[in-house]
Write a protein that holds these residues in place. Structure first.
Motif, PDB file in Angstrom:
ATOM      1  N   CYS A 146       0.831  -1.214   0.000  1.00 25.28           N
ATOM      2  CA  CYS A 146       0.000   0.000   0.000  1.00 25.28           C
ATOM      3  C   CYS A 146       0.861   1.258   0.000  1.00 25.28           C
ATOM      4  O   CYS A 146       0.687   2.147  -0.845  1.00 25.28           O
ATOM      5  CB  CYS A 146      -0.931  -0.004   1.209  1.00 25.28           C
ATOM      6  N   HIS A 147       1.802   1.343   0.914  1.00 25.03           N
ATOM      7  CA  HIS A 147       2.620   2.555   1.022  1.00 25.03           C
ATOM      8  C   HIS A 147       3.552   2.702  -0.176  1.00 25.03           C
ATOM      9  O   HIS A 147       3.805   3.823  -0.639  1.00 25.03           O
ATOM     10  CB  HIS A 147       3.404   2.532   2.335  1.00 25.03           C
ATOM     11  N   GLU A 168       1.183   4.048  -2.937  1.00 20.93           N
ATOM     12  CA  GLU A 168       0.790   5.445  -2.715  1.00 20.93           C
ATOM     13  C   GLU A 168       1.968   6.394  -2.937  1.00 20.93           C
ATOM     14  O   GLU A 168       1.775   7.528  -3.388  1.00 20.93           O
ATOM     15  CB  GLU A 168       0.226   5.607  -1.310  1.00 20.93           C
ATOM     16  N   ARG A 198       0.396   6.670  -7.268  1.00 18.72           N
ATOM     17  CA  ARG A 198      -0.836   7.062  -6.580  1.00 18.72           C
ATOM     18  C   ARG A 198      -2.062   6.945  -7.474  1.00 18.72           C
ATOM     19  O   ARG A 198      -3.165   6.657  -7.001  1.00 18.72           O
ATOM     20  CB  ARG A 198      -0.692   8.486  -6.039  1.00 18.72           C
ATOM     21  N   THR A 223      -4.276   3.894  -7.206  1.00 18.65           N
ATOM     22  CA  THR A 223      -5.121   3.681  -6.033  1.00 18.65           C
ATOM     23  C   THR A 223      -6.552   4.156  -6.263  1.00 18.65           C
ATOM     24  O   THR A 223      -7.431   3.893  -5.435  1.00 18.65           O
ATOM     25  CB  THR A 223      -4.540   4.402  -4.804  1.00 18.65           C
ATOM     26  N   ASN A 263      -9.212   5.849  -1.242  1.00 19.81           N
ATOM     27  CA  ASN A 263      -8.959   6.944  -0.305  1.00 19.81           C
ATOM     28  C   ASN A 263      -9.754   8.189  -0.669  1.00 19.81           C
ATOM     29  O   ASN A 263     -10.010   9.037   0.188  1.00 19.81           O
ATOM     30  CB  ASN A 263      -7.466   7.284  -0.286  1.00 19.81           C
TER      31      ASN A 263
END
Length: 519
Positions: free
Chosen positions: A58-59, A62, A66, A69, A332
């Motif tokens: 995930c990190h 991102e 990005r 996502t 997000n």
């Protein structure tokens, strides 16, 4: 002549064992392999390990891609180049880089695992053992959670001050840097009484969950202590009531830890029923054998009803896992525009609906985490997967992965991933002129013009940075994490009052059965 000379080969062997990942050392050195055995909740270790890997994914995503996502089919009006058409962004598949729901799975598992031993002792009517387990867990919890974080942030602080950490400037003096680090440790990493507020700790922002974990561990221990001698149904109803109370107050972490406690008790009750059923089956088999010996035949009962009930339960568990995978892909941003997710977004109850833009997903992540953790334990195929060697290894290094992936990405991803070609901007010799930046790294090699290039670059970057994260986590586990756990146990043993007996009060009067010196 020295009596004991240093053997270069022995020294090299020791260094090699320390620096290579443990699974490689196990394959090379037969004496390095530690005996391991599965226990009734081993599948939770595997689930936590896989979840920690997804947090890293995930990190990484991102930070570098990005635009991936975003939900499939939901474009960005302000940046059309971020159009979303990649298969990896489809529902269910996007769980591979969805790290936020994994935090909620961590909390449910923590509630389960921390409750399991005292709850098991309570059901065995061994209250002294339950109180001892609670006391020991409470004493060692700070060592377990905070110790590795203090060590990792200290190393980051040193790298930053030596100007070896990209994107971070050193302070004027080491004293200033040490004071800043001390402030972060005291007020952000080891300060748990903001409850579920994100303290955004300096040096490693990914450690925001650690004080939340500690605070709710203490809440969990207090609830178990409070309910240890209550009747089973009273205890279960009280825990359910507290879970509902937490949700009504918007306290998602408290709900998840208490849900873990409830699931632990359900697991203990299920294990007891299975053990009793095995005993009954053994007795029944003996009776059948007697009938065969006596009459030469036996009647066969129809178990179709039980099979149907078992199938319904299996289908329900599969549905819970699929629901967790779908909701886990909650984006997000623009959840209100994402097909399927927007229904859940609209049905979010108060106070989560109005707290902040991330609160709705926390509500649904919490519910789905509880369902997923329970369902995995009821589905033999999934349970065997999480008890497999890969998942169990990830479980061993799960906390180290969580701690190490941020610093590893901070140190290496800029060099590995690079960037695409950026043309010059403005006119030479005039204000605002920016020179062209040549393509470099994986982004420069693969390109960033379309989703296919981004997806291939995303995968290639994981192939390069993933092994580095695993290696760093493995070394960190053996060099720092496990020694800190041992230090916590030794400190507990040093501090224990050896003269106090568990079945006696200080005055020497023996307690009645079911009571302990902690009462």
């Amino acid at each position: 002549m020295l009596r004991h000379q240093i053997n270069p080969l022995s020294w090299a062997d020791t260094v090699l064992r320390a620096l290579i990942p443990s699974f490689i050392a196990d394959a090379i050195f037969s004496d390095h392999r530690k005996p391991t055995r599965l226990h009734p909740t081993s599948y939770l270790d595997g689930l936590r390990g896989i979840a920690s890997v997804l947090v890293f994914f995930c990190h990484y995503t991102e930070d570098n891609y990005r635009s991936l996502t975003r939900s499939y089919g939901v474009g960005d009006k302000d940046h059309p180049e971020n159009g979303t058409t990649g298969w990896i962004q489809l529902p269910f598949l996007r769980i591979i880089f969805s790290g936020r729901p994994m935090v909620h799975i961590f909390f449910v598992i923590s509630g389960f695992v921390l409750s399991y031993k005292p709850i098991k002792a309570i059901h065995a009517r061994d209250f002294d053992k339950a109180y001892t387990a609670l006391s020991s867990s409470t004493f060692r919890r700070a060592f377990r959670l905070f110790g590795p974080c203090v060590a990792s942030t200290f190393m980051i602080m040193c790298l930053q001050q030596m100007d070896l950490y990209p994107g971070r400037n050193p302070r004027d003096t080491w004293a200033e840097q040490l004071w800043a680090w001390k402030r972060v440790v005291f007020t952000q990493i080891t300060w748990p009484w903001a409850w579920d507020k994100d303290m955004m700790p300096g040096y490693d922002i990914h450690l925001w969950t650690i004080p939340i974990e500690f605070a709710h561990s203490m809440l969990l221990f207090m609830v178990i202590l409070m309910l240890a001698r209550t009747k089973l149904r009273i205890r279960q109803l009280t825990v359910l009531g507290l879970m509902g109370y937490c949700l009504s107050c918007g306290k998602w972490a408290g709900f998840e830890f208490l849900a873990g406690l409830f699931l632990a008790e359900v697991h203990v009750l299920k294990s007891a029923r299975e053990q009793q059923s095995k005993e009954w089956e053994s007795v029944a088999q003996e009776e059948v054998d007697d009938d065969l010996n006596k009459y030469g035949h036996r009647e066969v009962s129809n178990g179709g009803g039980f099979v149907s009930l078992s199938m319904l339960k299996t289908l329900f568990c599969i549905s819970l896992v699929l629901l967790g995978l779908f909701v886990g892909g909650w984006p997000n941003h623009e959840a209100d525009k994402t097909p399927g997710i927007r229904w859940f977004f609209a049905k979010t109850p108060m106070p989560f609906a109005k707290m902040d833009h991330l609160a709705p997903q926390k509500f649904w992540f919490g519910l789905c985490a509880v369902g997923t953790v329970w369902a995995v334990g009821e589905l033999p195929l999934l349970k065997r997967f999480f008890e497999g060697s890969l998942a169990q290894y990830c479980g061993r290094i799960s906390y180290a992965i969580y701690i190490c992936h941020g610093p590893v990405l901070g140190l290496f991803q800029e060099y590995v991933m690079g960037g695409p070609f950026v043309p010059a901007h403005g006119e030479p010799g005039k204000d605002g002129y920016k020179v062209a930046i040549e393509a470099h790294g994986i982004k420069g090699m693969m390109g960033m013009e379309n989703t296919t290039q981004k997806t291939l670059g995303w995968f290639l970057g994981l192939c390069v940075l993933g092994p580095v994260v695993v290696w760093a986590a493995d070394v960190f586990m053996r060099a720092i994490d496990e020694p800190i756990v041992r230090i916590g146990r030794k400190m507990e043993n040093v501090c224990l009052d050896k003269e106090a007996q568990p079945d006696q009060r200080p005055g020497g009067r023996r307690l009645e059965p079911g009571y302990s010196a902690a009462a």
